[in-house]
Structures are given as structure tokens and as C-alpha cells.
Design a protein around this motif. Structure first.
Motif, PDB file in Angstrom:
ATOM      1  N   ALA A  31      57.036  37.594  43.011  1.00  0.00           N
ATOM      2  CA  ALA A  31      57.037  38.225  44.322  1.00  0.00           C
ATOM      3  C   ALA A  31      58.464  38.666  44.663  1.00  0.00           C
ATOM      4  O   ALA A  31      59.063  38.182  45.611  1.00  0.00           O
ATOM      5  N   PRO A  32      59.000  39.575  43.856  1.00  0.00           N
ATOM      6  CA  PRO A  32      60.391  39.986  44.109  1.00  0.00           C
ATOM      7  C   PRO A  32      60.509  40.849  45.360  1.00  0.00           C
ATOM      8  O   PRO A  32      59.604  41.594  45.708  1.00  0.00           O
ATOM      9  N   HIS A  33      61.637  40.706  46.026  1.00  0.00           N
ATOM     10  CA  HIS A  33      61.959  41.580  47.151  1.00  0.00           C
ATOM     11  C   HIS A  33      62.911  42.648  46.628  1.00  0.00           C
ATOM     12  O   HIS A  33      64.012  42.347  46.176  1.00  0.00           O
ATOM     13  N   LEU A  34      62.443  43.891  46.646  1.00  0.00           N
ATOM     14  CA  LEU A  34      63.234  44.997  46.114  1.00  0.00           C
ATOM     15  C   LEU A  34      63.967  45.685  47.261  1.00  0.00           C
ATOM     16  O   LEU A  34      63.372  45.963  48.307  1.00  0.00           O
ATOM     17  N   PRO A  35      65.253  45.970  47.099  1.00  0.00           N
ATOM     18  CA  PRO A  35      66.061  46.468  48.208  1.00  0.00           C
ATOM     19  C   PRO A  35      65.552  47.757  48.848  1.00  0.00           C
ATOM     20  O   PRO A  35      65.694  47.943  50.046  1.00  0.00           O
ATOM     21  N   ASN A  36      64.952  48.652  48.092  1.00  0.00           N
ATOM     22  CA  ASN A  36      64.502  49.921  48.655  1.00  0.00           C
ATOM     23  C   ASN A  36      63.011  49.976  48.929  1.00  0.00           C
ATOM     24  O   ASN A  36      62.504  50.993  49.382  1.00  0.00           O
ATOM     25  N   HIS A  37      62.296  48.899  48.627  1.00  0.00           N
ATOM     26  CA  HIS A  37      60.847  48.944  48.801  1.00  0.00           C
ATOM     27  C   HIS A  37      60.277  47.758  49.569  1.00  0.00           C
ATOM     28  O   HIS A  37      59.210  47.846  50.146  1.00  0.00           O
ATOM     29  N   GLY A  38      60.933  46.647  49.553  1.00  0.00           N
ATOM     30  CA  GLY A  38      60.382  45.436  50.151  1.00  0.00           C
ATOM     31  C   GLY A  38      59.698  44.589  49.094  1.00  0.00           C
ATOM     32  O   GLY A  38      59.931  44.747  47.899  1.00  0.00           O
ATOM     33  N   THR A  39      58.833  43.714  49.528  1.00  0.00           N
ATOM     34  CA  THR A  39      58.184  42.785  48.610  1.00  0.00           C
ATOM     35  C   THR A  39      57.089  43.473  47.810  1.00  0.00           C
ATOM     36  O   THR A  39      56.300  44.243  48.349  1.00  0.00           O
ATOM     37  N   GLN A  40      57.056  43.191  46.514  1.00  0.00           N
ATOM     38  CA  GLN A  40      55.967  43.606  45.636  1.00  0.00           C
ATOM     39  C   GLN A  40      55.450  42.354  44.946  1.00  0.00           C
ATOM     40  O   GLN A  40      56.226  41.461  44.608  1.00  0.00           O
ATOM     41  N   LEU A  41      54.144  42.280  44.761  1.00  0.00           N
ATOM     42  CA  LEU A  41      53.545  41.146  44.068  1.00  0.00           C
ATOM     43  C   LEU A  41      53.170  41.575  42.662  1.00  0.00           C
ATOM     44  O   LEU A  41      52.410  42.531  42.482  1.00  0.00           O
ATOM     45  N   ILE A  42      53.714  40.895  41.669  1.00  0.00           N
ATOM     46  CA  ILE A  42      53.370  41.146  40.274  1.00  0.00           C
ATOM     47  C   ILE A  42      52.265  40.166  39.923  1.00  0.00           C
ATOM     48  O   ILE A  42      52.446  38.955  40.020  1.00  0.00           O
ATOM     49  N   THR A  43      51.099  40.690  39.547  1.00  0.00           N
ATOM     50  CA  THR A  43      49.922  39.849  39.350  1.00  0.00           C
ATOM     51  C   THR A  43      49.266  40.111  38.001  1.00  0.00           C
ATOM     52  O   THR A  43      49.528  41.123  37.356  1.00  0.00           O
ATOM     53  N   VAL A  44      48.403  39.178  37.617  1.00  0.00           N
ATOM     54  CA  VAL A  44      47.489  39.385  36.489  1.00  0.00           C
ATOM     55  C   VAL A  44      46.079  39.166  37.018  1.00  0.00           C
ATOM     56  O   VAL A  44      45.851  38.396  37.962  1.00  0.00           O
ATOM     57  N   LEU A  45      45.134  39.869  36.423  1.00  0.00           N
ATOM     58  CA  LEU A  45      43.746  39.822  36.881  1.00  0.00           C
ATOM     59  C   LEU A  45      43.040  38.566  36.378  1.00  0.00           C
ATOM     60  O   LEU A  45      43.348  38.044  35.307  1.00  0.00           O
ATOM     61  N   LEU A  46      42.065  38.104  37.170  1.00  0.00           N
ATOM     62  CA  LEU A  46      41.183  37.015  36.776  1.00  0.00           C
ATOM     63  C   LEU A  46      39.778  37.556  36.666  1.00  0.00           C
ATOM     64  O   LEU A  46      39.418  38.542  37.329  1.00  0.00           O
ATOM     65  N   SER A  47      38.977  36.929  35.824  1.00  0.00           N
ATOM     66  CA  SER A  47      37.597  37.349  35.617  1.00  0.00           C
ATOM     67  C   SER A  47      36.733  36.119  35.405  1.00  0.00           C
ATOM     68  O   SER A  47      37.206  35.084  34.953  1.00  0.00           O
ATOM     69  N   THR A  48      35.444  36.236  35.725  1.00  0.00           N
ATOM     70  CA  THR A  48      34.507  35.161  35.405  1.00  0.00           C
ATOM     71  C   THR A  48      33.991  35.310  33.985  1.00  0.00           C
ATOM     72  O   THR A  48      33.336  34.420  33.474  1.00  0.00           O
ATOM     73  N   LYS A  49      34.295  36.427  33.353  1.00  0.00           N
ATOM     74  CA  LYS A  49      33.896  36.668  31.965  1.00  0.00           C
ATOM     75  C   LYS A  49      35.149  36.721  31.099  1.00  0.00           C
ATOM     76  O   LYS A  49      36.198  37.139  31.549  1.00  0.00           O
ATOM     77  N   THR A  50      35.018  36.304  29.875  1.00  0.00           N
ATOM     78  CA  THR A  50      36.148  36.423  28.962  1.00  0.00           C
ATOM     79  C   THR A  50      35.894  37.601  28.035  1.00  0.00           C
ATOM     80  O   THR A  50      34.861  37.695  27.398  1.00  0.00           O
ATOM     81  N   TYR A  51      36.820  38.519  28.009  1.00  0.00           N
ATOM     82  CA  TYR A  51      36.682  39.732  27.198  1.00  0.00           C
ATOM     83  C   TYR A  51      37.517  39.669  25.935  1.00  0.00           C
ATOM     84  O   TYR A  51      37.471  40.561  25.118  1.00  0.00           O
ATOM     85  N   HIS A  52      38.318  38.651  25.785  1.00  0.00           N
ATOM     86  CA  HIS A  52      39.294  38.619  24.715  1.00  0.00           C
ATOM     87  C   HIS A  52      39.600  37.163  24.393  1.00  0.00           C
ATOM     88  O   HIS A  52      39.656  36.332  25.294  1.00  0.00           O
ATOM     89  N   GLU A  53      39.810  36.867  23.150  1.00  0.00           N
ATOM     90  CA  GLU A  53      40.073  35.486  22.760  1.00  0.00           C
ATOM     91  C   GLU A  53      41.366  34.945  23.361  1.00  0.00           C
ATOM     92  O   GLU A  53      41.563  33.736  23.431  1.00  0.00           O
ATOM     93  N   GLU A  54      42.261  35.802  23.827  1.00  0.00           N
ATOM     94  CA  GLU A  54      43.511  35.349  24.430  1.00  0.00           C
ATOM     95  C   GLU A  54      43.407  35.127  25.938  1.00  0.00           C
ATOM     96  O   GLU A  54      44.398  34.789  26.580  1.00  0.00           O
ATOM     97  N   ALA A  55      42.214  35.297  26.517  1.00  0.00           N
ATOM     98  CA  ALA A  55      42.031  34.970  27.933  1.00  0.00           C
ATOM     99  C   ALA A  55      42.225  33.465  28.109  1.00  0.00           C
ATOM    100  O   ALA A  55      41.838  32.672  27.253  1.00  0.00           O
ATOM    101  N   LEU A  56      42.838  33.072  29.199  1.00  0.00           N
ATOM    102  CA  LEU A  56      43.119  31.663  29.456  1.00  0.00           C
ATOM    103  C   LEU A  56      42.116  31.110  30.470  1.00  0.00           C
ATOM    104  O   LEU A  56      42.075  31.564  31.609  1.00  0.00           O
TER     105      LEU A  56
END
Length: 112
Positions: A31-56
Motif C-alpha cells: 500500500a505505497p503512498h506515491l507522491p503524485n498520486h496518493g495511495t495505491q493498493l498492490i493486490t493479487v486475486l483470490l479464487s475459490t477455484k484453482t487454475y494452476h498448480e502454483e495457486a496457494l
């Protein structure tokens, strides 16, 4: 309701999915605060289904209440949320260790 600026690493929110017209849970990795934009949230998606063996799979990894269905983190599926309008509401949080696991998996995934 948690204010957009108060959200932090490890929080899970219900937010606008950039890949569809519906919302989905997303894990906040930064959740970095960027000087010219304000707060941005860097996220990863969650799913109830697993589409890939590397899903956690999330099991007993919650600091707060668990999500209703078994969920899987998709560490290769990044989304940046730019404003409070992108976030519908706070859901729960992950323990720090599991959040670190997700961040490590993301780094491994994008650096290979």
C-alpha cells in the motif's frame, strides 16, 4: 468499514476485478503512498477455484475470520487499486507469515 488509506499488507478486500464486471476478493501485498498520486493498493486475486498448480491454498492462514469457501491465492494475477471506489469492503486478514509466502511466490513467479 476500513478506510482505503488504512488498508495494509495482508488485508483481504472485496474489490473491482479488472478482468471481469464482477468483484472478487483480493489480498493486499503493498500500500505505497506515491507522491503524485496518493495511495495505491498492490493486490493479487483470490479464487475459490484453482487454475494452476502454483495457486496457494488458504487454510488456517487467517488473522481474522476465514473466508466462507476455501480460497486460493493467484500470485501471478496482480491488480493495482487506485481509489476507494475500487474497494467495496474489507473482508479479513492473513497472518504475516502466509502473506510473506504469497509475496515470495509472486517474486519467484515473475523472476523465473
Amino acid at each position: 468499514m476500513t478506510a482505503f488509506e488504512d488498508l495494509e499488507r495482508g488485508d483481504i478486500v472485496w474489490a473491482s476485478d479488472p478482468l471481469s464486471e464482477k468483484g472478487r476478493p483480493m489480498l493486499i501485498l503493498g500500500a505505497p503512498h506515491l507522491p503524485n498520486h496518493g495511495t495505491q493498493l498492490i493486490t493479487v486475486l483470490l479464487s475459490t477455484k484453482t487454475y494452476h498448480e502454483e495457486a496457494l491454498t488458504l487454510r488456517d492462514d487467517y488473522e481474522g475470520d476465514p473466508l466462507g469457501e476455501r480460497s486460493h491465492v493467484l500470485p501471478w494475477s496482480l491488480a493495482t487499486l487506485n481509489s476507494a471506489a475500487d474497494v467495496e469492503h474489507y473482508l479479513t486478514s492473513l497472518v504475516d507469515e502466509r502473506t510473506e509466502d504469497v509475496a515470495s511466490q509472486l517474486i519467484d513467479y515473475i523472476s523465473s
